[in-house]
Design a protein around this motif. Structure first.
Motif, mmCIF file in Angstrom:
data_model
loop_
_atom_site.group_PDB
_atom_site.id
_atom_site.type_symbol
_atom_site.label_atom_id
_atom_site.label_comp_id
_atom_site.label_asym_id
_atom_site.label_seq_id
_atom_site.Cartn_x
_atom_site.Cartn_y
_atom_site.Cartn_z
ATOM 1 N N UNK A 292 -17.108 3.046 18.038
ATOM 2 C CA UNK A 292 -15.821 2.398 18.246
ATOM 3 C C UNK A 292 -16.030 0.897 18.147
ATOM 4 N N UNK A 293 -15.364 0.259 17.207
ATOM 5 C CA UNK A 293 -15.511 -1.191 17.033
ATOM 6 C C UNK A 293 -14.722 -1.899 18.124
ATOM 7 N N UNK A 294 -15.436 -2.685 18.934
ATOM 8 C CA UNK A 294 -14.787 -3.393 20.042
ATOM 9 C C UNK A 294 -14.287 -4.764 19.635
ATOM 10 N N UNK A 295 -15.049 -5.437 18.803
ATOM 11 C CA UNK A 295 -14.631 -6.787 18.418
ATOM 12 C C UNK A 295 -15.303 -7.198 17.129
ATOM 13 N N UNK A 296 -14.648 -8.094 16.414
ATOM 14 C CA UNK A 296 -15.192 -8.721 15.213
ATOM 15 C C UNK A 296 -15.022 -10.222 15.376
ATOM 16 N N UNK A 297 -16.097 -10.956 15.270
ATOM 17 C CA UNK A 297 -16.058 -12.411 15.368
ATOM 18 C C UNK A 297 -16.476 -13.001 14.028
ATOM 19 N N UNK A 298 -15.726 -14.002 13.576
ATOM 20 C CA UNK A 298 -16.017 -14.634 12.286
ATOM 21 C C UNK A 298 -16.265 -16.129 12.476
ATOM 22 N N UNK A 299 -17.154 -16.653 11.624
ATOM 23 C CA UNK A 299 -17.433 -18.094 11.677
ATOM 24 C C UNK A 299 -18.013 -18.557 10.348
ATOM 25 N N UNK A 300 -17.297 -19.454 9.692
ATOM 26 C CA UNK A 300 -17.778 -20.097 8.472
ATOM 27 C C UNK A 300 -18.278 -19.094 7.433
ATOM 28 N N UNK A 301 -17.513 -18.023 7.219
ATOM 29 C CA UNK A 301 -17.857 -17.064 6.189
ATOM 30 C C UNK A 301 -18.773 -15.938 6.641
ATOM 31 N N UNK A 302 -19.197 -15.963 7.909
ATOM 32 C CA UNK A 302 -20.069 -14.930 8.447
ATOM 33 C C UNK A 302 -19.326 -14.132 9.504
ATOM 34 N N UNK A 303 -19.784 -12.914 9.774
ATOM 35 C CA UNK A 303 -19.109 -12.066 10.742
ATOM 36 C C UNK A 303 -20.123 -11.333 11.624
#
Length: 311
Positions: A292-303
């Motif tokens: 179960x995916x809880x969260x996705x964080x992105x920053x400057x083209x990366x995840x």
């Protein structure tokens, strides 16, 4: 100690012969910049991300050799010139120009990268500090003293920062943590300082394992962190409450089928190093493997993806 860097352009077919000439003259190693190899990697599709452009002239390679800049250098250089002349006579067109020289001071050489590494706060409490700089810790700070050496991971790259922030929220006192692709050991050290009772740090690269072990010992955490050389999760036994993998999307997808068996019920898998273009691929693989995916964080083209094992 002063070293002399010798740079020479040669034909692709003469690369090995010229490298042998340099090594016989006493160069401990020879750097070969081969456009064919670089272009093959760029065009292979195996890299998630690169801003390198294919090189046009694949017939010319650049060789760099390093010799001591002492009184014996002129004689060595004379021998090298003689050998190159013989090679050019046997294989016309082998040498593509004159040798170029640059003086390199060993101390400057080994320490030049340090100018880019300074104390950095990551998340709310974690501070990454190189050993050669001073830092006055603030109340609540968790300071990680780190010398990255030749291994990846200083806390300055977005993927590492995202992982450290996720660990800060995930690791609880008494947890067991696996750090897959440990590099410098920074994530393993962060997990231990956040309260993990046991951490296993794994890397396939022998240099990374050596650097990580040194950093763990300097941090006084050798009793908590075990650093092992191995391929992904094959090097660990037992189960973890948290597994962190700061690698690349294709390897994360390859790793995912093995993660559930290595996580305790309700355990968390933190996957970083994912270029945004391949995020959906990782999310699909997570669902296929029962996460179960809880969260996705992105920053400057990366995840980064945090996913939970079903209980």
């Amino acid at each position: 100690m002063l070293w002399i860097e010798i740079l020479l352009k040669v034909s692709h077919t003469a690369t090995e012969a010229v490298a042998d000439i340099f090594q016989e003259a006493g160069s401990g190693g020879v750097v070969i910049e081969d456009p064919r190899v670089l272009n093959a990697y760029i065009n292979s599709g195996q890299w998630d991300y690169t801003d390198l452009k294919p090189l046009v002239d694949e017939g010319v390679c650049v060789l760099k050799a390093y010799l001591p800049g002492d009184d014996g250098f002129p004689a060595l250089l004379g021998d090298i010139r003689g050998q190159l002349t013989l090679l050019e006579g046997c294989q016309p067109g082998s040498i593509k120009g004159e040798m170029l020289f640059r003086e390199v001071d060993e101390e400057d050489w080994s320490n030049a990268w340090k100018q880019y590494f300074h104390p950095q706060r990551v998340g709310e409490r974690l501070v990454v500090k190189p050993s050669w700089e001073d830092y006055e810790a603030q109340p609540g700070d968790i300071v990680i003293e780190l010398d990255p050496g030749m291994a990846f991971g200083t806390g300055t790259h977005h993927t590492t920062c995202l992982c450290m922030e996720a660990l800060e929220n995930a690791v609880q006192p008494g947890h067991t943590v696996f750090d897959v692709g440990t590099g410098s050991g920074i994530l393993a050290i962060a997990a231990a300082k956040l309260g993990a009772k046991s951490v296993v740090a794994i890397d396939l690269d022998g240099v990374a394992v050596k650097v990580a072990k040194e950093n763990v010992e300097k941090s006084g955490l050798a009793s908590v962190i075990a650093v092992r050389e191995g391929d992904l999760l094959t090097a660990v036994a037992g189960k973890a409450d948290v597994i962190a993998a700061n690698i690349i999307a294709s390897i994360i997808c390859l790793l995912l089928p093995d993660v559930p068996e290595k996580l305790n019920p309700g355990g968390l898998f933190i996957a970083s190093g994912i270029i945004e273009d391949r995020l959906e691929e990782v999310l699909a693989a997570a669902r296929e493997n029962g996460f179960t995916v809880e969260s996705v964080k992105k920053r400057e083209g990366w995840a980064l993806v945090s996913m939970r094992k079903e209980k």
